[in-house]
Design an enzyme around this catalytic site. Structure first.
Site, PDB file in Angstrom:
ATOM      1  N   ALA A 207      -5.540   5.255  -4.207  1.00 12.34           N
ATOM      2  CA  ALA A 207      -4.597   4.398  -3.471  1.00 12.34           C
ATOM      3  C   ALA A 207      -3.166   4.561  -3.961  1.00 12.34           C
ATOM      4  O   ALA A 207      -2.545   3.623  -4.457  1.00 12.34           O
ATOM      5  CB  ALA A 207      -5.036   2.938  -3.590  1.00 12.34           C
TER       6      ALA A 207
ATOM      7  N   THR B 284      -0.041   4.662  -2.900  1.00 17.34           N
ATOM      8  CA  THR B 284       1.052   3.730  -2.596  1.00 17.34           C
ATOM      9  C   THR B 284       0.811   2.346  -3.177  1.00 17.34           C
ATOM     10  O   THR B 284       1.761   1.564  -3.321  1.00 17.34           O
ATOM     11  CB  THR B 284       1.289   3.619  -1.081  1.00 17.34           C
ATOM     12  N   ASP B 285      -0.431   2.021  -3.526  1.00 18.76           N
ATOM     13  CA  ASP B 285      -0.690   0.783  -4.260  1.00 18.76           C
ATOM     14  C   ASP B 285      -0.060   0.826  -5.651  1.00 18.76           C
ATOM     15  O   ASP B 285       0.226  -0.218  -6.245  1.00 18.76           O
ATOM     16  CB  ASP B 285      -2.199   0.560  -4.428  1.00 18.76           C
ATOM     17  N   TYR B 286       0.118   2.021  -6.186  1.00 22.17           N
ATOM     18  CA  TYR B 286       0.672   2.155  -7.531  1.00 22.17           C
ATOM     19  C   TYR B 286       2.196   2.220  -7.495  1.00 22.17           C
ATOM     20  O   TYR B 286       2.866   1.809  -8.448  1.00 22.17           O
ATOM     21  CB  TYR B 286       0.148   3.420  -8.208  1.00 22.17           C
TER      22      TYR B 286
END
Length: 845
Positions: free
Chosen positions: A608, A610-612
């Site tokens: 994920a 873009t979660d980071y």
């Protein structure tokens, strides 16, 4: 939308001046402040920033004014040429810094001191200065002066160990687009805003902020850094997914015209989506009822405890392989919207630029370059309308500034120096704040109501908690946070209160559990809204409005509150209701396609991505909105799309499409500038005592001198004189030569030998190596803290260090409802009768 429209419009940071001493390793930090309205002065050497010499170039014309890397991160800044190798240049820099609010710099440790611009000198010169150092490994410690490249940093940060095909070398996120220093720079922008809040509300003083790109990039491992500390199985890589406890989790599939990200996962947070997918597969005749109707809530645990054989999971994956092969990317995206599925296409940069969603949200900004780029060269663009990624978030009261074109080299030197001659500028510290060197947490007293879930939102509010904000995290057992069912788990035991990932993302917060399906629960929430300064939520756009708690309702009751919504695609547009996770946003935003091997399907960054990355932008957005509230007393609403914020990390690739018409392709670990560069296998057992054969070292030759040193080390002095162009042309041959040399060598010994020779190198670390990394031990990167069920647990420490008001990480994330009684009695001052009423109504969980 023209990039030259409203260029004089004031942003929320319009009162502040930034001196930007960075190059391509840190210029994103100043770019974020420029979008928020700050006056950013980029100091460049007479030959120009090294960023100006980075390919690709607009129209393929290699020129200082055409680098797409420089264009991407320097719009709206003012360029001043100063020669810091001279006494006059240093004195002029000091004069600018004396009146600045913030300095961003990416000097190697010791370099600024040698120039006479060290942190102590600057602090004495300007006590109100917020001084941000963006460095590869941090400003001090055993690796502070190590030579680094993007590949080397990602190798050190765990994310690379879990990215790529299991039968080949691990890969870096971003492909040929550097990511590690950008992650640190974007985090530095928010860190500076936290320090600004402390200065403007409490102390009147600045401080130093120490950014480590190694630690910033480690967030991209989804807490795989913690596996060893939690006695959990170490995460292994597979293309387009992850290998967990020997089970290959697949998150990407081939389809009729490319690939798609598909979240085929299990547990309470995923069950409904997985059931919807299998219903569709069954409807089209690809599976039987038994396959359709498995226990998707318990399925992960069934695989782990043996109730379901792994071979059966492999059979289900084969069914999906055959099914997806019949669908186009467009058909899958349509089905994701109509059937509520967790699917997005793996988009190319061309498809991103042509996105209907981004067009409807008026995301792109067209900027006029015609005065300095009179023709398109070999490109296909209009110099009067170069298309750029636009605002990283939408602010209701203080919209981000549409930035003018990037400056030509030294364009504003005379202007800025004339301003110095005209009169002294002082940092914009409120006259009412007397300078006192407070050491209490900078966000102490800020109250945050946190409705976030999964990763991106909680990671942002975790930063606020680290620096003193009081954060109340609201959950519901009826819709359990999906992260509670994701590894790493303590001792590999799948307990919702034992997820190291959840505890890491929510450390320092208090947990309140309410049954939000019951209308009476909303009375409690309204009381918390009355309490809060900031409301954070990441539901679908219709959820808060459906509860009667949309921005219009909240704003009517609390005009002074800041509210921020973070979701995949933003609150408006045809894809606004697309539910999902960062894997999906990363895929549709173009991050998956360029990560992989040229002869294979794309594998994408680890899960994920873009979660980071998006939490950094959300922290900056929230702190900017709080600064506006401090100035005016008014709240505002922030609409942050994960996709739109993340696209700035891909800006050069997007500009390559909009100016030169080319798609950014995968190139494994190769680099557009450095050669040779790659990950090379080392001897088994050469890393942290692990007895396995997945041992690798990342090596980058950043210049001719480093290549000559490497050629000498491998006994090939006959190759030492190869130019960088020749090295690129003979890269396959050189890779074979280097691999033959590293294969039987100890990775840690090789790393030390090459660093001593001045060559950028680092072993590819997974959790066991990360846990004992001397640099990370020096920076206390992992901390043991109390936990409500485990007794103690390990979480990641803050990723940046404020010198005077450091973070305080004092407990792990809450167990479900751990602080419900405390919040009701202490925060809301409910008496026993009121709590009894809530219990009788079965609202408390």
């Amino acid at each position: 939308m023209s990039g030259d429209t409203n260029t004089d419009a004031r942003g929320v940071l319009a009162d502040y001046r930034v001196v930007d001493l960075t190059d391509e390793r840190g210029h994103l930090a100043g770019a974020i402040w420029a979008q928020m309205g700050a006056d950013v002065i980029a100091i460049e050497p007479p030959e120009g920033s090294s960023a100006r010499r980075l390919a690709p170039f607009a129209g393929d014309v290699a020129d200082l004014e055409r680098s797409l890397h420089h264009w991407s991160y320097n719009r709206g800044k003012r360029s001043v040429v100063l020669d810091l190798g001279t006494a006059d240049g240093v004195e002029q820099a000091k004069a600018l810094i004396a009146g600045a609010d913030v300095v961003f710099e990416c000097f190697d440790p010791g370099e600024a001191e040698a120039l006479g611009l060290g942190r102590d000198v600057l602090a004495e010169l300007n006590p109100a200065l917020i001084h941000v150092s963006v460095t590869p490994f941090g400003s001090d410690g055993p690796k502070a002066n190590w030579v680094a490249s993007d590949l080397v940093l990602q190798a050190s940060a765990v994310n690379m160990a879990v990215t790529g095909d299991k039968d080949r070398a691990p890969l870096r996120a971003g492909g040929t687009l550097p990511q590690a220093m950008h992650n640190a720079a974007s985090e530095g922008a928010g860190a500076a805003l936290i320090a600004l809040w402390e200065r403007q509300t409490r102390s009147g003083l600045g401080q130093h902020i120490d950014m480590s790109a190694q630690q910033s990039m480690s967030q991209a491992s989804m807490s795989s850094t913690l596996n060893t500390s939690l006695n959990a199985t170490v995460t292994q890589r597979i293309a387009g997914g992850a290998s967990l406890q020997g089970i290959d989790i697949q998150l990407m599939w081939a389809c009729a015209d490319g690939h798609a990200s598909v979240t085929f996962l299990f547990g309470p947070g995923f069950r409904a989506f997985t059931q919807n997918l299998m219903d569709w597969v069954h409807d089209e005749g690809f599976c039987d009822e038994a396959s359709r109707d498995k226990n998707w809530t318990e399925y992960a645990m069934m695989l782990l405890d043996g109730r379901e054989p792994v071979s059966e999971y492999e059979r289900l994956k084969q069914i999906l392989t055959e099914f997806f092969a019949t669908k186009t990317k467009a058909e899958l995206l349509d089905a994701a919207m109509s059937r509520r599925l967790l699917i997005t296409p793996v988009s190319t940069t061309g498809e991103v630029v042509d996105s209907e969603q981004l067009a409807v949200r008026e995301y792109w900004e067209d900027v006029d370059h015609s005065d300095v780029v009179p023709d398109a060269g070999a490109g296909s663009f209009d110099p009067a309308a170069v298309r750029y990624p636009g605002p990283f978030a939408k602010f209701s009261e203080t919209p981000l500034v549409n930035l003018r074109r990037p400056p030509t080299l030294g364009e504003h030197t005379g202007e800025v120096l004339a301003e110095l001659e005209a009169g002294e500028r002082l940092p914009a510290v409120p006259a009412s704040v007397a300078p006192v060197a407070h050491t209490s947490p900078p966000l102490e007293g800020v109250k945050v109501l946190d409705f976030m879930w999964a990763m991106a939102g909680p990671a942002a509010s975790r930063v606020l908690a680290d620096y003193g904000a009081e954060v109340i995290r609201v959950e519901s057992a009826n819709k359990l946070d999906a992260v509670r069912s994701i590894q790493p788990f303590h001792d590999d035991v799948g307990d919702p209160d034992g997820s190291g990932l959840f505890s890491n993302l929510n450390a320092g917060k208090r947990g309140l559990a309410l049954d939000m399906s019951k209308p009476e629960a909303l009375d409690v929430i309204w009381d918390l809204i009355d309490w809060a300064d900031v409301i954070l939520e990441s539901f679908s756009p219709k959820a808060m409005t459906g509860w009667g708690m949309g921005w219009s309702q909240v704003h009517e009751r609390r005009p002074d509150v800041v509210m921020a919504s973070s979701c995949l695609m933003g609150q408006t547009g045809p894809l606004a209701l697309l539910a999902g996770f960062g894997t999906m946003a990363a895929a549709i935003s173009g991050f998956f396609y360029p990560v992989g091997w040229p002869d294979r399907a794309p594998c994408g960054p680890f899960t994920a991505y873009t979660d980071y990355t998006s939490p950094r932008w959300l922290v900056a957005a929230v702190m900017g909105a709080l600064e506006h509230k401090r100035q005016t007393g008014r709240g505002q609403y922030v609409d942050l799309s994960q996709s739109e914020a993340a696209l700035h990390l891909m800006a050069p690739a997007l500009l390559e499409r909009t100016t030169n018409g080319r798609i950014w392709e995968s190139a494994a670990n190769r680099d557009m500038v450095f050669a040779p560069q790659g990950a090379y296998q080392t001897a088994a057992g050469s890393s942290a005592g692990e007895d396995h054969d997945d041992n690798w070292i990342a090596i980058s030759c950043l210049d001719d001198g480093q290549w000559a040193a490497l050629a000498s080390a491998i006994g090939r002095d006959d190759l030492a004189s190869l130019s960088v162009g020749e090295r690129h042309a003979r890269h396959d041959e050189l890779d074979d030569t280097i691999s033959a040399w590293t294969r039987d060598r100890n990775g840690n010994e090789l790393m030390a030998e090459l660093q001593a020779a001045g060559v950028a190198a680092h072993i590819v670390q997974n959790s066991p190596e990360f846990t004992v990394d001397p640099q990370l031990l020096h920076r206390n990167a992992l901390v043991e803290v109390p936990h409500g069920k485990q007794g103690t647990t390990t979480v990641e420490n803050t990723r940046f260090v404020l010198s005077r008001t450091p973070a305080q990480v004092d407990r792990g994330g809450p167990t479900l409802g751990e602080h419900t009684f405390e919040v009701l009695t202490e925060t809301l001052a409910y008496d026993g009768d009121r709590i009894a009423e809530l219990a009788v109504a079965e609202l408390l969980e």
